[in-house]
Design a protein around this motif. Sequence first.
Motif, PDB file in Angstrom:
ATOM      1  N   ARG A   1       0.842  -1.210   0.000  1.00 37.02           N
ATOM      2  CA  ARG A   1       0.000   0.000   0.000  1.00 37.02           C
ATOM      3  C   ARG A   1       0.876   1.259   0.000  1.00 37.02           C
ATOM      4  N   ARG A   2       1.992   1.204   0.714  1.00 36.69           N
ATOM      5  CA  ARG A   2       2.918   2.344   0.729  1.00 36.69           C
ATOM      6  C   ARG A   2       3.468   2.621  -0.675  1.00 36.69           C
ATOM      7  N   HIS A   3       3.512   1.571  -1.496  1.00 35.97           N
ATOM      8  CA  HIS A   3       4.003   1.710  -2.867  1.00 35.97           C
ATOM      9  C   HIS A   3       2.857   1.868  -3.873  1.00 35.97           C
ATOM     10  N   GLY A   4       1.701   2.315  -3.393  1.00 37.24           N
ATOM     11  CA  GLY A   4       0.603   2.703  -4.271  1.00 37.24           C
ATOM     12  C   GLY A   4      -0.368   1.609  -4.682  1.00 37.24           C
ATOM     13  N   CYS A   5      -0.266   0.444  -4.118  1.00 37.58           N
ATOM     14  CA  CYS A   5      -1.164  -0.661  -4.488  1.00 37.58           C
ATOM     15  C   CYS A   5      -2.367  -0.663  -3.548  1.00 37.58           C
ATOM     16  N   LEU A   6      -3.300   0.229  -3.832  1.00 35.27           N
ATOM     17  CA  LEU A   6      -4.431   0.427  -2.940  1.00 35.27           C
ATOM     18  C   LEU A   6      -5.561  -0.562  -3.145  1.00 35.27           C
ATOM     19  N   SER A   7      -5.442  -1.454  -4.133  1.00 35.80           N
ATOM     20  CA  SER A   7      -6.435  -2.515  -4.285  1.00 35.80           C
ATOM     21  C   SER A   7      -6.310  -3.528  -3.150  1.00 35.80           C
ATOM     22  N   VAL A   8      -5.167  -3.572  -2.520  1.00 37.73           N
ATOM     23  CA  VAL A   8      -4.929  -4.478  -1.401  1.00 37.73           C
ATOM     24  C   VAL A   8      -5.518  -3.813  -0.166  1.00 37.73           C
ATOM     25  N   LYS A   9      -6.608  -4.403   0.310  1.00 37.20           N
ATOM     26  CA  LYS A   9      -7.388  -3.749   1.361  1.00 37.20           C
ATOM     27  C   LYS A   9      -7.196  -4.401   2.713  1.00 37.20           C
ATOM     28  N   ARG A  10      -7.311  -3.565   3.709  1.00 42.55           N
ATOM     29  CA  ARG A  10      -7.262  -4.023   5.091  1.00 42.55           C
ATOM     30  C   ARG A  10      -8.700  -4.327   5.504  1.00 42.55           C
ATOM     31  N   GLY A  11      -8.920  -5.583   5.899  1.00 43.52           N
ATOM     32  CA  GLY A  11     -10.268  -5.989   6.300  1.00 43.52           C
ATOM     33  C   GLY A  11     -10.271  -6.466   7.729  1.00 43.52           C
ATOM     34  N   CYS A  12     -10.176  -7.762   7.905  1.00 43.66           N
ATOM     35  CA  CYS A  12     -10.294  -8.362   9.236  1.00 43.66           C
ATOM     36  C   CYS A  12      -9.000  -8.310  10.036  1.00 43.66           C
ATOM     37  N   GLU A  13      -7.871  -8.295   9.355  1.00 41.12           N
ATOM     38  CA  GLU A  13      -6.541  -8.360   9.959  1.00 41.12           C
ATOM     39  C   GLU A  13      -6.329  -9.631  10.782  1.00 41.12           C
ATOM     40  N   THR A  14      -7.103 -10.668  10.448  1.00 39.30           N
ATOM     41  CA  THR A  14      -6.962 -11.956  11.130  1.00 39.30           C
ATOM     42  C   THR A  14      -6.828 -13.104  10.132  1.00 39.30           C
ATOM     43  N   SER A  15      -6.565 -12.792   8.884  1.00 41.83           N
ATOM     44  CA  SER A  15      -6.401 -13.793   7.823  1.00 41.83           C
ATOM     45  C   SER A  15      -7.677 -14.566   7.530  1.00 41.83           C
ATOM     46  N   ASN A  16      -8.813 -13.902   7.652  1.00 44.39           N
ATOM     47  CA  ASN A  16     -10.086 -14.583   7.448  1.00 44.39           C
ATOM     48  C   ASN A  16     -10.944 -14.034   6.320  1.00 44.39           C
ATOM     49  N   CYS A  17     -10.601 -12.889   5.742  1.00 44.33           N
ATOM     50  CA  CYS A  17     -11.546 -12.279   4.791  1.00 44.33           C
ATOM     51  C   CYS A  17     -11.074 -12.290   3.341  1.00 44.33           C
ATOM     52  N   GLY A  18      -9.784 -12.386   3.078  1.00 48.53           N
ATOM     53  CA  GLY A  18      -9.276 -12.429   1.709  1.00 48.53           C
ATOM     54  C   GLY A  18      -9.127 -11.080   1.028  1.00 48.53           C
ATOM     55  N   LEU A  19      -9.464  -9.989   1.695  1.00 45.91           N
ATOM     56  CA  LEU A  19      -9.383  -8.673   1.059  1.00 45.91           C
ATOM     57  C   LEU A  19      -7.947  -8.253   0.743  1.00 45.91           C
ATOM     58  N   CYS A  20      -7.003  -8.808   1.460  1.00 47.78           N
ATOM     59  CA  CYS A  20      -5.605  -8.408   1.308  1.00 47.78           C
ATOM     60  C   CYS A  20      -4.813  -9.359   0.411  1.00 47.78           C
ATOM     61  N   THR A  21      -5.512 -10.179  -0.382  1.00 42.29           N
ATOM     62  CA  THR A  21      -4.831 -11.190  -1.194  1.00 42.29           C
ATOM     63  C   THR A  21      -3.914 -10.562  -2.239  1.00 42.29           C
ATOM     64  N   VAL A  22      -2.701 -11.069  -2.300  1.00 40.82           N
ATOM     65  CA  VAL A  22      -1.728 -10.741  -3.346  1.00 40.82           C
ATOM     66  C   VAL A  22      -1.160 -12.073  -3.846  1.00 40.82           C
ATOM     67  N   LEU A  23      -0.478 -12.026  -4.956  1.00 43.10           N
ATOM     68  CA  LEU A  23       0.225 -13.208  -5.437  1.00 43.10           C
ATOM     69  C   LEU A  23       1.690 -13.077  -5.053  1.00 43.10           C
ATOM     70  N   LEU A  24       2.213 -14.079  -4.413  1.00 42.68           N
ATOM     71  CA  LEU A  24       3.625 -14.122  -4.050  1.00 42.68           C
ATOM     72  C   LEU A  24       4.230 -15.253  -4.855  1.00 42.68           C
ATOM     73  N   ASP A  25       5.091 -14.897  -5.792  1.00 39.84           N
ATOM     74  CA  ASP A  25       5.650 -15.867  -6.737  1.00 39.84           C
ATOM     75  C   ASP A  25       4.532 -16.656  -7.421  1.00 39.84           C
ATOM     76  N   GLY A  26       3.428 -15.971  -7.705  1.00 41.14           N
ATOM     77  CA  GLY A  26       2.315 -16.568  -8.442  1.00 41.14           C
ATOM     78  C   GLY A  26       1.266 -17.259  -7.606  1.00 41.14           C
ATOM     79  N   ALA A  27       1.496 -17.423  -6.319  1.00 40.23           N
ATOM     80  CA  ALA A  27       0.531 -18.108  -5.452  1.00 40.23           C
ATOM     81  C   ALA A  27      -0.169 -17.089  -4.552  1.00 40.23           C
ATOM     82  N   PRO A  28      -1.484 -17.237  -4.359  1.00 37.04           N
ATOM     83  CA  PRO A  28      -2.190 -16.277  -3.507  1.00 37.04           C
ATOM     84  C   PRO A  28      -1.792 -16.424  -2.040  1.00 37.04           C
ATOM     85  N   VAL A  29      -1.548 -15.270  -1.405  1.00 36.90           N
ATOM     86  CA  VAL A  29      -1.248 -15.221   0.028  1.00 36.90           C
ATOM     87  C   VAL A  29      -2.009 -14.041   0.622  1.00 36.90           C
ATOM     88  N   LEU A  30      -2.203 -14.096   1.916  1.00 36.31           N
ATOM     89  CA  LEU A  30      -2.856 -13.007   2.634  1.00 36.31           C
ATOM     90  C   LEU A  30      -1.779 -12.067   3.149  1.00 36.31           C
TER      91      LEU A  30
END
Length: 156
Positions: A27-56
């Motif tokens: 988010r600091r680097h302008g990727c505002l599609s990555v959202k803060r939701g539950c902050e407990t790894s339960n909602c999926g709003l913060c999903t990004v791909l890390l080396d092609g695999a989805p991570v929270l």
Amino acid sequence: MEIQLTLNGKTIQDSVSPDTLLIDLVRRHGCLSVKRGCETSNCGLCTVLLDGAPVLSCSLLAGRANGRVVTTLEGLQEEAADFVGFIADQGAEQCGFCNPGFVMNTLALLRENPNPTDQEIRSYLAGNLCRCSGYEGQLRGIRAYLDSRKPREAEQ
């Protein structure tokens, strides 16, 4: 701690504290599609791909991404462009807050399994919280998108 990673195709270097979360870095680097939701790894709003695999990204320290490739929805605009229209056509985006997580996970699913069953889609997307819909609209949109690709794939 100094880290370097590739974010949406661009190499970035940053200084982060050991407890900096990946969500805060992207988010600091302008990727505002990555959202803060539950902050407990339960909602999926913060999903990004890390080396092609989805991570929270809310549960991953930024230091763990050092030397790796991180992709957000901003880096997948072309790939996502066709797909998101199918979700909208089904009225499944109501408030739209959960869409980036759904899109990221759906694109990851389709890379892994280009022709999933409805049950495989439901299983893959189980970690995405949507408070507006019953998930059936998203499923219909994904299925319509997959069905629309079949004639194109048969021509190739």
